[in-house]
Design a protein around this motif. Structure first.
Motif, PDB file in Angstrom:
ATOM      1  N   ARG A  27       0.829  -1.207   0.000  1.00 38.84           N
ATOM      2  CA  ARG A  27       0.000   0.000   0.000  1.00 38.84           C
ATOM      3  C   ARG A  27       0.863   1.256   0.000  1.00 38.84           C
ATOM      4  N   GLU A  28       1.943   1.229   0.771  1.00 38.80           N
ATOM      5  CA  GLU A  28       2.825   2.389   0.822  1.00 38.80           C
ATOM      6  C   GLU A  28       3.445   2.672  -0.540  1.00 38.80           C
ATOM      7  N   ALA A  29       3.814   1.621  -1.263  1.00 39.17           N
ATOM      8  CA  ALA A  29       4.407   1.815  -2.589  1.00 39.17           C
ATOM      9  C   ALA A  29       3.393   2.375  -3.577  1.00 39.17           C
ATOM     10  N   CYS A  30       2.109   2.166  -3.317  1.00 39.18           N
ATOM     11  CA  CYS A  30       1.063   2.656  -4.224  1.00 39.18           C
ATOM     12  C   CYS A  30       0.604   4.082  -3.891  1.00 39.18           C
ATOM     13  N   CYS A  31       1.130   4.671  -2.818  1.00 40.01           N
ATOM     14  CA  CYS A  31       0.707   6.018  -2.413  1.00 40.01           C
ATOM     15  C   CYS A  31       1.417   7.064  -3.255  1.00 40.01           C
ATOM     16  N   LEU A  32       1.091   7.112  -4.525  1.00 38.18           N
ATOM     17  CA  LEU A  32       1.742   8.044  -5.438  1.00 38.18           C
ATOM     18  C   LEU A  32       1.274   9.481  -5.237  1.00 38.18           C
ATOM     19  N   HIS A  33       0.216   9.684  -4.459  1.00 37.58           N
ATOM     20  CA  HIS A  33      -0.237  11.059  -4.234  1.00 37.58           C
ATOM     21  C   HIS A  33       0.802  11.872  -3.478  1.00 37.58           C
ATOM     22  N   ARG A  34       1.704  11.211  -2.761  1.00 37.09           N
ATOM     23  CA  ARG A  34       2.764  11.938  -2.058  1.00 37.09           C
ATOM     24  C   ARG A  34       3.680  12.672  -3.034  1.00 37.09           C
ATOM     25  N   VAL A  35       3.791  12.120  -4.235  1.00 38.60           N
ATOM     26  CA  VAL A  35       4.612  12.789  -5.248  1.00 38.60           C
ATOM     27  C   VAL A  35       4.045  14.164  -5.559  1.00 38.60           C
ATOM     28  N   VAL A  36       2.717  14.261  -5.633  1.00 35.87           N
ATOM     29  CA  VAL A  36       2.064  15.536  -5.907  1.00 35.87           C
ATOM     30  C   VAL A  36       2.327  16.521  -4.770  1.00 35.87           C
ATOM     31  N   PHE A  37       2.196  16.040  -3.505  1.00 33.29           N
ATOM     32  CA  PHE A  37       2.441  16.914  -2.367  1.00 33.29           C
ATOM     33  C   PHE A  37       3.872  17.441  -2.372  1.00 33.29           C
ATOM     34  N   LEU A  38       4.829  16.542  -2.594  1.00 37.58           N
ATOM     35  CA  LEU A  38       6.234  16.942  -2.544  1.00 37.58           C
ATOM     36  C   LEU A  38       6.595  17.871  -3.705  1.00 37.58           C
ATOM     37  N   CYS A  39       6.091  17.552  -4.888  1.00 36.56           N
ATOM     38  CA  CYS A  39       6.389  18.405  -6.049  1.00 36.56           C
ATOM     39  C   CYS A  39       5.782  19.790  -5.903  1.00 36.56           C
ATOM     40  N   SER A  40       4.657  19.889  -5.206  1.00 36.88           N
ATOM     41  CA  SER A  40       4.049  21.201  -4.986  1.00 36.88           C
ATOM     42  C   SER A  40       4.857  22.049  -4.009  1.00 36.88           C
ATOM     43  N   ARG A  41       5.725  21.406  -3.237  1.00 41.59           N
ATOM     44  CA  ARG A  41       6.538  22.122  -2.257  1.00 41.59           C
ATOM     45  C   ARG A  41       7.959  22.376  -2.741  1.00 41.59           C
ATOM     46  N   SER A  42       8.350  21.777  -3.850  1.00 43.54           N
ATOM     47  CA  SER A  42       9.715  21.947  -4.346  1.00 43.54           C
ATOM     48  C   SER A  42       9.690  22.009  -5.872  1.00 43.54           C
ATOM     49  N   ARG A  43      10.034  23.166  -6.411  1.00 41.12           N
ATOM     50  CA  ARG A  43      10.040  23.328  -7.862  1.00 41.12           C
ATOM     51  C   ARG A  43      11.133  22.476  -8.503  1.00 41.12           C
ATOM     52  N   MET A  44      12.306  22.401  -7.865  1.00 38.27           N
ATOM     53  CA  MET A  44      13.396  21.603  -8.415  1.00 38.27           C
ATOM     54  C   MET A  44      13.051  20.128  -8.443  1.00 38.27           C
ATOM     55  N   LEU A  45      12.313  19.668  -7.442  1.00 41.96           N
ATOM     56  CA  LEU A  45      11.857  18.280  -7.440  1.00 41.96           C
ATOM     57  C   LEU A  45      10.912  18.031  -8.602  1.00 41.96           C
ATOM     58  N   LEU A  46      10.020  18.979  -8.866  1.00 41.84           N
ATOM     59  CA  LEU A  46       9.100  18.858  -9.991  1.00 41.84           C
ATOM     60  C   LEU A  46       9.857  18.820 -11.316  1.00 41.84           C
ATOM     61  N   VAL A  47      10.882  19.678 -11.437  1.00 39.23           N
ATOM     62  CA  VAL A  47      11.663  19.726 -12.669  1.00 39.23           C
ATOM     63  C   VAL A  47      12.408  18.411 -12.894  1.00 39.23           C
ATOM     64  N   ARG A  48      13.096  17.904 -11.851  1.00 41.20           N
ATOM     65  CA  ARG A  48      13.844  16.661 -11.984  1.00 41.20           C
ATOM     66  C   ARG A  48      12.918  15.473 -12.274  1.00 41.20           C
ATOM     67  N   THR A  49      11.769  15.430 -11.625  1.00 41.46           N
ATOM     68  CA  THR A  49      10.818  14.345 -11.874  1.00 41.46           C
ATOM     69  C   THR A  49      10.305  14.397 -13.304  1.00 41.46           C
ATOM     70  N   GLY A  50       9.998  15.602 -13.794  1.00 41.20           N
ATOM     71  CA  GLY A  50       9.560  15.745 -15.178  1.00 41.20           C
ATOM     72  C   GLY A  50      10.641  15.355 -16.164  1.00 41.20           C
ATOM     73  N   GLN A  51      11.892  15.676 -15.853  1.00 43.03           N
ATOM     74  CA  GLN A  51      12.993  15.297 -16.741  1.00 43.03           C
ATOM     75  C   GLN A  51      13.151  13.781 -16.802  1.00 43.03           C
ATOM     76  N   CYS A  52      12.997  13.120 -15.663  1.00 42.95           N
ATOM     77  CA  CYS A  52      13.091  11.651 -15.652  1.00 42.95           C
ATOM     78  C   CYS A  52      11.970  11.023 -16.468  1.00 42.95           C
ATOM     79  N   PHE A  53      10.753  11.545 -16.329  1.00 45.25           N
ATOM     80  CA  PHE A  53       9.641  11.023 -17.122  1.00 45.25           C
ATOM     81  C   PHE A  53       9.871  11.269 -18.610  1.00 45.25           C
TER      82      PHE A  53
END
Length: 267
Positions: A27-53
């Motif tokens: 269940r913890e591995a499926c909690c992908l909503h945390r990615v949204v929370f963290l990316c909303s708090r860090s622009r660099m995290l959002l940028v790096r995650t988008g680059q990986c995708f």
């Protein structure tokens, strides 16, 4: 019979506890909503995650789709492998030409791998490794902005307790640096030998694939948590003790990660 019943009575609560921990890890591995929370708090995290995708999801997987959906069908149309595709009348005397076409197709596909796919894979692997470290760093920093009550995994209480006691102070100065380097080297060797064991279990008849699946799930889970443990400066012996004490949780956590890793291979 009495011994068997006693043994079942002892194992039943442990199996139930292990199953609950496995489900909690899954269940913890499926909690992908945390990615949204963290990316909303860090622009660099959002940028790096988008680059990986973009790199792994669009370019790398897109290359696989182009190979299987465009390149190979086009080669089969230009260089057919069946006599009926060339001539529908008279006896087939296309065997020697068919072998030549097959060799040409194989050679062209290998050229695609050598000059595009393999270099792209190496480039993607190196760049992704750098970006994963950045994602872990920015995500770890974002977790500390508004407390851990929202962003920390809500796993079983004993998992939290064990992890909270897993911190250990390192000596300052050169001694701490040498211990850190030694732990990193040992961790790399540990994962390398573990991967060799995973590879070897795949050749065991009947149960090899099941063992391979479980071991790979553990390896993926450990690899993910290692980023957090490195940033938290958790000593290696404490990491291993924590991992061994909560093996069922990590088996469930790594299960979904292993399934996601297999998705590109089935494209």
């Amino acid at each position: 019979m009495e011994t068997t019943k006693r043994l079942i009575g002892i194992l039943r609560p442990k199996l139930k506890q292990g199953l609950l921990l496995w489900l909690e890890g899954f269940r913890e591995a499926c909690c992908l909503h945390r990615v949204v929370f963290l990316c909303s708090r860090s622009r660099m995290l959002l940028v790096r995650t988008g680059q990986c995708f973009l790199l792994n999801g669009f370019i790398f997987l897109g290359s696989i789709l182009v190979l299987k959906s465009v390149v190979i069908p086009t080669l089969l149309w230009i260089l057919p492998n069946q006599c009926s595709e060339v001539s529908s009348q008279g006896p087939c005397s296309f065997d020697s030409v068919s072998k030549l076409y097959s060799s040409l197709r194989l050679g062209l596909v290998q050229l695609f791998y050598v000059f595009w796919f393999y270099p792209l894979y190496i480039f993607s692997f190196i760049l992704s490794t750098i970006w994963y470290n950045d994602i872990a760093k920015y995500g770890f920093a974002a977790m500390g902005k508004n407390g851990h009550d929202i962003l920390e995994p809500s796993s079983q209480n004993e998992v939290k307790t064990t992890e909270n006691t897993a911190l250990k102070d390192k000596p300052a100065g050169l001694g701490g640096v040498m211990i850190g380097i030694g732990e990193q080297v040992y961790s790399i060797l540990l994962l390398t030998f573990f991967f060799l064991e995973v590879y070897a279990t795949g050749f065991i008849p009947h149960i090899g694939k099941a063992l391979n699946f479980v071991l790979l799930s553990w390896m993926y889970a450990y690899y993910c948590f290692e980023y957090k443990w490195n940033l938290s400066e958790v000593a290696l012996d404490r990491r291993l003790d924590f991992f061994e004490s909560n093996w069922a949780f990590f088996a469930g956590f790594g299960n979904i990660l292993f399934q996601l890793e297999l998705m590109p291979l089935s494209v």
